[in-house]
Scaffold this motif. Sequence first.
Motif, PDB file in Angstrom:
ATOM      1  N   GLN A  24       0.869  -1.174   0.000  1.00 45.46           N
ATOM      2  CA  GLN A  24       0.000   0.000   0.000  1.00 45.46           C
ATOM      3  C   GLN A  24       0.905   1.223   0.000  1.00 45.46           C
ATOM      4  O   GLN A  24       1.848   1.298   0.800  1.00 45.46           O
ATOM      5  CB  GLN A  24      -0.868   0.018   1.248  1.00 45.46           C
ATOM      6  CG  GLN A  24      -1.925  -1.067   1.256  1.00 45.46           C
ATOM      7  CD  GLN A  24      -2.835  -0.931   2.459  1.00 45.46           C
ATOM      8  OE1 GLN A  24      -2.356  -0.716   3.570  1.00 45.46           O
ATOM      9  NE2 GLN A  24      -4.129  -1.037   2.245  1.00 45.46           N
ATOM     10  N   GLU A  25       0.587   2.171  -0.870  1.00 41.94           N
ATOM     11  CA  GLU A  25       1.421   3.366  -0.938  1.00 41.94           C
ATOM     12  C   GLU A  25       1.173   4.235   0.291  1.00 41.94           C
ATOM     13  O   GLU A  25       0.034   4.416   0.719  1.00 41.94           O
ATOM     14  CB  GLU A  25       1.121   4.150  -2.207  1.00 41.94           C
ATOM     15  CG  GLU A  25       2.095   5.296  -2.392  1.00 41.94           C
ATOM     16  CD  GLU A  25       2.118   5.821  -3.816  1.00 41.94           C
ATOM     17  OE1 GLU A  25       1.315   5.342  -4.637  1.00 41.94           O
ATOM     18  OE2 GLU A  25       2.949   6.709  -4.096  1.00 41.94           O
TER      19      GLU A  25
ATOM     20  N   HIS B 289       6.132   2.302   0.446  1.00 38.66           N
ATOM     21  CA  HIS B 289       5.073   1.290   0.462  1.00 38.66           C
ATOM     22  C   HIS B 289       5.170   0.472   1.739  1.00 38.66           C
ATOM     23  O   HIS B 289       6.259   0.278   2.278  1.00 38.66           O
ATOM     24  CB  HIS B 289       5.189   0.367  -0.750  1.00 38.66           C
ATOM     25  CG  HIS B 289       5.000   1.081  -2.054  1.00 38.66           C
ATOM     26  ND1 HIS B 289       3.771   1.228  -2.644  1.00 38.66           N
ATOM     27  CD2 HIS B 289       5.878   1.726  -2.848  1.00 38.66           C
ATOM     28  CE1 HIS B 289       3.905   1.922  -3.767  1.00 38.66           C
ATOM     29  NE2 HIS B 289       5.191   2.229  -3.915  1.00 38.66           N
TER      30      HIS B 289
ATOM     31  N   SER C 209       3.849  -3.264   3.438  1.00 39.90           N
ATOM     32  CA  SER C 209       3.195  -4.561   3.251  1.00 39.90           C
ATOM     33  C   SER C 209       3.828  -5.584   4.175  1.00 39.90           C
ATOM     34  O   SER C 209       5.031  -5.515   4.455  1.00 39.90           O
ATOM     35  CB  SER C 209       3.350  -5.040   1.799  1.00 39.90           C
ATOM     36  OG  SER C 209       2.839  -6.349   1.654  1.00 39.90           O
TER      37      SER C 209
END
Lengths: 253, 235
Positions: A196-197, A235, A237
Amino acid sequence: MRLRSFGVTFEIVAARDVAGALAPAFPPHATRTACEGRALRFSVGLAHPDRGRLMTIHRGRRTICRDAPLVVARDILEHALRRAIAVSSPHHLFLHAGVVGWKGRAILIPGHSFSGKSTLVQALVAAGATYYSDELAPVGDDGLVHAYRRPIALRTHGGAFASPSLPAPRARSVKPLPVGLIVCTRYRENAAWAPQELSAAEAAMELLANTIPIRARPRRALRLLKRLALGAPAHRSERGEARDAAREILRMI
Amino acid sequence: MTYHARTNHLLVESIGDELLVYDRLNHHAHRLNRTAALVWRHCEGKRDPREIAAELGATLGCTLDPRAVTAALDDLAGAGLMEQAPAGPRVSRAHVVRALKAAAVGAALPAVVTIVAPAPAEADSPTAQPAKKTIDLRGKEAFVLGVTPATGPGLVGGITAFTGFPGSTPPVLVTVHIPPDADIELNAENCQNLLKMMQDALDRMMTGGLAASQMQIQSQRDAIQSVKDQCKGVH
């Protein structure tokens, strides 16, 4: 002997053979110096010469290790030197992060212990990236990330280190790089890679949480973290196997 | 009632349309999203929430519910970023979310995220972990690796467990060193014994205070003998 690393000068006071045995604890890229200025003084002595090589280490007047076998003393000294550099470096901001180089950019992987940084760095290097650091990211005032190339150390949940599977890169130097990607991740068994940015401010917070001298020099740190966060996408994750995550990460830059 | 944003001892960086605020008094760092940042910037002691909402609505080009402003003020006060806490009952965030969704408001809900900035020992490996967590049976594979004459900075042909106590410098290190030629079979049971020995030592250190911060195994020979003694009766 006097050593200098990232602008911090150390004085190691020890018998010649003891100093030689402790050499693996010295910071990577440390150079001998003859400068007379202020230095952090570490003295290492044999605690009980008649009982074998048990060592006692002092930093200044403070005892940081007493009656330790060589391997323990070396670990403690290595940690103390690393920490002193990270806290005291005048021209570099030290982040707790893994770093690799890829396509002329640095991939920064901030994270606490046991988040799987070293494993991921190792996988990235195996996939073709250049090793910079598995533990510390020294960021210059110009925003470039420098190498802190100690041999990769994979720590288990028991706290011990596994043997490194890559050759010690101490001797090779690499040039500082601008940050191209910030990856906030931690290992979870069978986790899928789903980045996810992050907003720049979120990225800055992630970096701040891993900035070693943040309490001592918050103004300078904030300025530099802002620069890093605005200069590269970030990002977040969870990751499963490091090899799979490494492949995905390298595709992102 | 009007509101004053706190300014003293705070370092503020705007990053994009968000704010990063560092509190030098308690070393807390706060991220304010755009809406929370705008609310905070408008707390100059001249406006009440309704007026702030109206002004921000004009800035954002949408309608901003005064309840969102009140919720932001609550969050900001909770983070210690206001001179005084808002008067009256706290606004239920869930209630505000529901109300704003129902009103299809365009502005993002205010958000203030706070972390405690790490002390050097916390940001630096390996002291970030609580002591008890670092001695763990899952570490036993390290024992097998430990007898390899490795060249890593943390371990050279030995068994090492790190642990850290809050505020301790450097991290406490509990080590049993076993050279590669040691006459010990490192099977699972022996590993369990080793771990128990190390855990016992750690417990003694914890109850004895930080002054005795290292398990003192007098020599490698003693250590190995100690392990052998521990392992008696296992085979």
